[in-house]
Write a protein that holds these residues in place. Structure first.
Motif, PDB file in Angstrom:
ATOM      1  N   ALA A  14      58.064 -23.172  -2.008  1.00  0.00           N
ATOM      2  CA  ALA A  14      58.828 -21.883  -1.748  1.00  0.00           C
ATOM      3  C   ALA A  14      59.451 -21.525  -3.103  1.00  0.00           C
ATOM      4  CB  ALA A  14      59.904 -22.028  -0.783  1.00  0.00           C
ATOM      5  N   SER A  15      59.891 -20.418  -2.926  1.00  0.00           N
ATOM      6  CA  SER A  15      60.902 -19.671  -4.344  1.00  0.00           C
ATOM      7  C   SER A  15      59.942 -18.725  -5.106  1.00  0.00           C
ATOM      8  CB  SER A  15      61.612 -20.717  -5.185  1.00  0.00           C
ATOM      9  OG  SER A  15      60.858 -21.040  -6.358  1.00  0.00           O
ATOM     10  N   ALA A  16      58.628 -18.966  -5.080  1.00  0.00           N
ATOM     11  CA  ALA A  16      57.735 -18.144  -5.757  1.00  0.00           C
ATOM     12  C   ALA A  16      56.179 -18.145  -5.152  1.00  0.00           C
ATOM     13  CB  ALA A  16      57.614 -18.545  -7.270  1.00  0.00           C
ATOM     14  N   PRO A  17      55.325 -17.280  -5.252  1.00  0.00           N
ATOM     15  CA  PRO A  17      54.151 -17.391  -4.700  1.00  0.00           C
ATOM     16  C   PRO A  17      53.362 -18.745  -5.062  1.00  0.00           C
ATOM     17  CG  PRO A  17      54.574 -15.129  -5.124  1.00  0.00           C
ATOM     18  CD  PRO A  17      55.819 -16.087  -5.682  1.00  0.00           C
ATOM     19  N   VAL A  18      52.757 -19.272  -4.231  1.00  0.00           N
ATOM     20  CA  VAL A  18      52.169 -20.524  -4.759  1.00  0.00           C
ATOM     21  C   VAL A  18      50.625 -20.100  -5.029  1.00  0.00           C
ATOM     22  CG1 VAL A  18      51.296 -22.872  -4.167  1.00  0.00           C
ATOM     23  CG2 VAL A  18      53.643 -21.957  -3.375  1.00  0.00           C
ATOM     24  N   PRO A  19      49.826 -20.205  -6.316  1.00  0.00           N
ATOM     25  CA  PRO A  19      48.526 -20.056  -6.581  1.00  0.00           C
ATOM     26  C   PRO A  19      47.659 -20.957  -5.727  1.00  0.00           C
ATOM     27  CG  PRO A  19      49.864 -20.158  -8.786  1.00  0.00           C
ATOM     28  CD  PRO A  19      50.867 -20.812  -7.497  1.00  0.00           C
ATOM     29  N   VAL A  20      46.631 -20.424  -5.529  1.00  0.00           N
ATOM     30  CA  VAL A  20      45.552 -21.182  -4.866  1.00  0.00           C
ATOM     31  C   VAL A  20      45.063 -22.440  -5.614  1.00  0.00           C
ATOM     32  CG1 VAL A  20      43.273 -21.272  -3.891  1.00  0.00           C
ATOM     33  CG2 VAL A  20      44.745 -19.272  -3.385  1.00  0.00           C
ATOM     34  N   PRO A  21      44.769 -22.490  -7.099  1.00  0.00           N
ATOM     35  CA  PRO A  21      44.350 -23.821  -7.572  1.00  0.00           C
ATOM     36  C   PRO A  21      45.535 -24.722  -7.602  1.00  0.00           C
ATOM     37  CG  PRO A  21      44.097 -21.709  -8.935  1.00  0.00           C
ATOM     38  CD  PRO A  21      44.728 -21.039  -7.926  1.00  0.00           C
ATOM     39  N   LEU A  22      46.813 -24.154  -7.607  1.00  0.00           N
ATOM     40  CA  LEU A  22      47.983 -25.126  -7.289  1.00  0.00           C
ATOM     41  C   LEU A  22      47.800 -25.975  -5.948  1.00  0.00           C
ATOM     42  CD1 LEU A  22      50.510 -26.787  -8.321  1.00  0.00           C
ATOM     43  CD2 LEU A  22      51.976 -24.910  -7.670  1.00  0.00           C
ATOM     44  N   THR A  23      47.606 -25.335  -4.926  1.00  0.00           N
ATOM     45  CA  THR A  23      47.499 -25.880  -3.806  1.00  0.00           C
ATOM     46  C   THR A  23      46.441 -26.707  -3.636  1.00  0.00           C
ATOM     47  OG1 THR A  23      48.574 -23.751  -2.574  1.00  0.00           O
ATOM     48  CG2 THR A  23      47.240 -25.173  -1.194  1.00  0.00           C
ATOM     49  N   GLN A  24      45.266 -26.446  -4.056  1.00  0.00           N
ATOM     50  CA  GLN A  24      44.115 -27.208  -4.120  1.00  0.00           C
ATOM     51  C   GLN A  24      44.227 -28.632  -4.903  1.00  0.00           C
ATOM     52  OE1 GLN A  24      41.262 -24.314  -5.628  1.00  0.00           O
ATOM     53  NE2 GLN A  24      40.388 -23.690  -3.636  1.00  0.00           N
ATOM     54  N   ARG A  25      44.920 -28.507  -5.887  1.00  0.00           N
ATOM     55  CA  ARG A  25      45.163 -29.554  -6.847  1.00  0.00           C
ATOM     56  C   ARG A  25      46.121 -30.406  -6.174  1.00  0.00           C
ATOM     57  NH1 ARG A  25      47.225 -28.749 -12.522  1.00  0.00           N
ATOM     58  NH2 ARG A  25      46.866 -31.032 -12.576  1.00  0.00           N
ATOM     59  N   LEU A  26      47.277 -29.770  -5.543  1.00  0.00           N
ATOM     60  CA  LEU A  26      48.286 -30.865  -4.735  1.00  0.00           C
ATOM     61  C   LEU A  26      47.673 -31.655  -3.565  1.00  0.00           C
ATOM     62  CD1 LEU A  26      51.306 -28.495  -4.516  1.00  0.00           C
ATOM     63  CD2 LEU A  26      51.077 -30.705  -5.820  1.00  0.00           C
ATOM     64  N   GLU A  27      46.796 -30.997  -2.861  1.00  0.00           N
ATOM     65  CA  GLU A  27      46.269 -31.624  -1.545  1.00  0.00           C
ATOM     66  C   GLU A  27      44.946 -32.465  -2.353  1.00  0.00           C
ATOM     67  OE1 GLU A  27      44.725 -29.104   1.443  1.00  0.00           O
ATOM     68  OE2 GLU A  27      46.818 -28.371   1.740  1.00  0.00           O
ATOM     69  N   ALA A  28      44.570 -32.549  -3.174  1.00  0.00           N
ATOM     70  CA  ALA A  28      43.744 -33.431  -3.935  1.00  0.00           C
ATOM     71  C   ALA A  28      44.287 -34.577  -4.302  1.00  0.00           C
ATOM     72  CB  ALA A  28      43.041 -32.821  -5.067  1.00  0.00           C
TER      73      ALA A  28
END
Length: 548
Positions: free
Chosen positions: A317-331
């Motif tokens: 939260a606190s700022a929009p989360v870029p899709v590439p960041l989400t994908q790297r986190l779930e990896a």
């Protein structure tokens, strides 16, 4: 309106919020979870029962010194176990808490004390809290409405009591004042009532852990689980955050974890390697933070080879989360699902979030759906609702929405309209009821009459293999109006024009970056938001680096 796709079957769209205060949650969880660890910082920890007794003791100490219902007591402490004890102690005394950032200058402290009307301040400053003297670690109550201001300095110590002072509070009483707006101008004190805080606490705690509130025989409030494939459950999870407690993310999050019986592990300050150490040491299931924090974790040199399989949910939260960041986190956190929420201080904390279930659809570009009891409307500049898929300003209505700013009638009237909160944020809703944040109205650029949204460009920049973090702001231009300018933090060396070409090949000509600047770090607020005001100020001092 039909329930959004993926809404958990056994969670109602309206929760039965008791007519009470957040203190009923503190008491109810103390009885429900007793010796279970509530808070942990370093080697120190507090059980739910002892958290309540210690907070009651501080509440009694404050009452004995003359603090009473409606008084304002500021908190000027860093992250630590003293903070939640003093915060809940203030509320138990009947007073209103006013958190102050420990990074404030003495001038800013004096201004916020005056704006809030504080009678006292809880601080670990060695001398006068307005003098800028070093901290000595001794937590004291300083009465500042006496002459001289520091005439009474009372050590808080470690008092305990079985019961709080006999104060009758209602949902209309103010729980805390949180200063907001420091990235755009002089901060304003947002008035959060006990009704706001209780509603927000129960809305999000129930949403994340799959539960509904219930009242015990003594009026305490706790959560009752409902069936479902929820990622987290009441009384079972351990969460980890480094969010500052002076900010809503840390402060309101504290109440939400107490409500759900979650063990909260916190840090005095964020350090990526230490954060990962704590995940492993306590087999943490729930991580919480801002995108900038998770960027730092993914760049941590000791990330490889970690045992991170315990993590089930990552709240961002606190700022929009870029899709590439989400994908790297779930990896990296292979058993976890990333859940991007959206909210703001004026809505106490969170207004929308994706379902915290295994079966919820993956929508990496979305901040979810309105929480139970919350409405979100997407409107144009005239205040008219727009169709699904159309970008507009988000308006929010719900029991967690504040009544306004303290002693700021004009700004309150402009932001809070007929029960709705005008957020100043741009977003859109899809046909399934999921919302996506496009950016701030004030951050949107107008290039030759065309709207350009920085978030779209930032997300593309982050897909470049050399880019670790990125931000876009506008530079005034006499011919175009504003031109998009990018700032990047590089992961590995790379010519700036390579990044520029990578981005501009993927967008329409009117959206292309016209300049790119490489920096060692982006300026961030205490909760990890990029301070675009500072980036704009940098543009006034530096010439264009690369022109497209």
């Amino acid at each position: 309106m039909n329930a959004p796709t993926g809404w958990p079957e056994h969670l109602p769209n309206q929760l039965d919020i008791p007519d009470s205060t957040i203190l009923a949650v503190l008491a109810g969880s103390a009885r429900r979870y007793q010796d279970r660890t509530a808070l942990r910082l370093g080697d120190a920890e507090l059980s739910f029962a002892r958290l309540y007794r210690r907070a009651c003791g501080i509440g009694q100490l404050l009452a004995d010194t003359g603090i009473s219902r409606g008084d304002v007591v500021a908190i000027h402490l860093g992250n630590g176990l003293d903070y939640p004890l003093c915060y809940f102690g203030i509320l138990l005394s009947g007073a209103t808490a006013a958190p102050l950032s420990p990074m404030l200058t003495p001038v800013d402290i004096a201004r916020q004390l005056a704006d809030s009307g504080a009678r006292a301040i809880i601080t670990d400053a060695a001398g006068d809290p307005l003098s800028g003297e070093a901290r000595d670690g001794v937590v004291r109550l300083v009465l500042i409405d006496e002459d001289p201001p520091s005439a009474r300095r009372i050590a808080i110590g470690t008092p305990e009591a079985a019961d709080p002072p006999p104060v009758r509070l209602t949902g209309a009483d103010t729980a805390h004042l949180v200063f907001s707006g420091g990235t755009t101008g002089r901060p304003k004190a947002v008035v959060i009532s006990h009704r706001n805080l209780l509603a927000e606490t129960l809305q999000y705690a129930c949403w994340r852990t799959g539960a509904v509130p219930e009242t015990d025989d003594e009026g305490g409030i706790a959560l009752r689980p409902v069936p479902g494939d929820f990622l987290l459950r009441p009384g079972e999870a351990t969460a980890l955050t480094a969010a500052p407690l002076f900010h809503s993310m840390g402060l309101v999050g504290l109440s939400q974890h107490v409500a759900s019986g979650t063990t909260l592990v916190t840090m005095s300050r964020f350090e990526p390697g230490r954060f990962l150490d704590l995940v492993e040491a306590y087999q943490v299931q729930h991580l919480l933070g801002a995108p900038s924090m998770f960027h730092a974790i993914l760049e941590c040199p000791t990330l490889a080879g970690r045992d991170l399989g315990s993590v089930r949910a990552i709240g961002c939260a606190s700022a929009p989360v870029p899709v590439p960041l989400t994908q790297r986190l779930e990896a990296v956190f292979s058993n976890a699902r990333v859940r991007q929420s959206y909210g703001l201080t004026e809505a106490t904390l969170v207004a929308t979030a994706p379902p915290y279930t295994e079966s919820a659809p993956d929508r990496f570009d979305s901040c979810g759906v309105p929480l139970p009891g919350t409405e979100v409307s997407v409107r144009d500049a005239a205040g008219t609702c727009v169709p699904d898929g159309t970008v507009g300003e988000l308006w929010i209505r719900g029991p967690q929405v504040s009544a306004g700013y303290l002693n700021r009638p004009e700004e309150t009237a402009a932001t809070f309209v007929d029960g709705w909160l005008r957020t100043g944020d741009l977003g859109r809703r899809d046909g399934d009821g999921y919302l996506a944040i496009v950016g701030r109205i004030k951050d949107m650029l107008i290039y030759k009459g065309y709207n350009v949204y920085p978030g779209e460009l930032e997300e593309i920049m982050l897909r470049h293999e050399c880019v670790a973090n990125a931000a876009v702001v506008g530079r005034p231009d006499e011919h175009a109006g504003e031109i998009p300018v990018g700032f990047v933090v590089l992961r590995t060396p790379c010519p700036p024009d390579d990044v520029l070409a990578f981005v501009n090949a993927q967008v329409a000509p009117v959206k292309r970056l016209r300049e790119l600047h490489v920096v060692s770090a982006l300026p961030l607020s205490g909760v990890g938001k990029v301070l675009k005001t500072e980036l704009r100020a940098m543009l006034d001092r530096i010439p264009p680096a690369v022109t497209a």
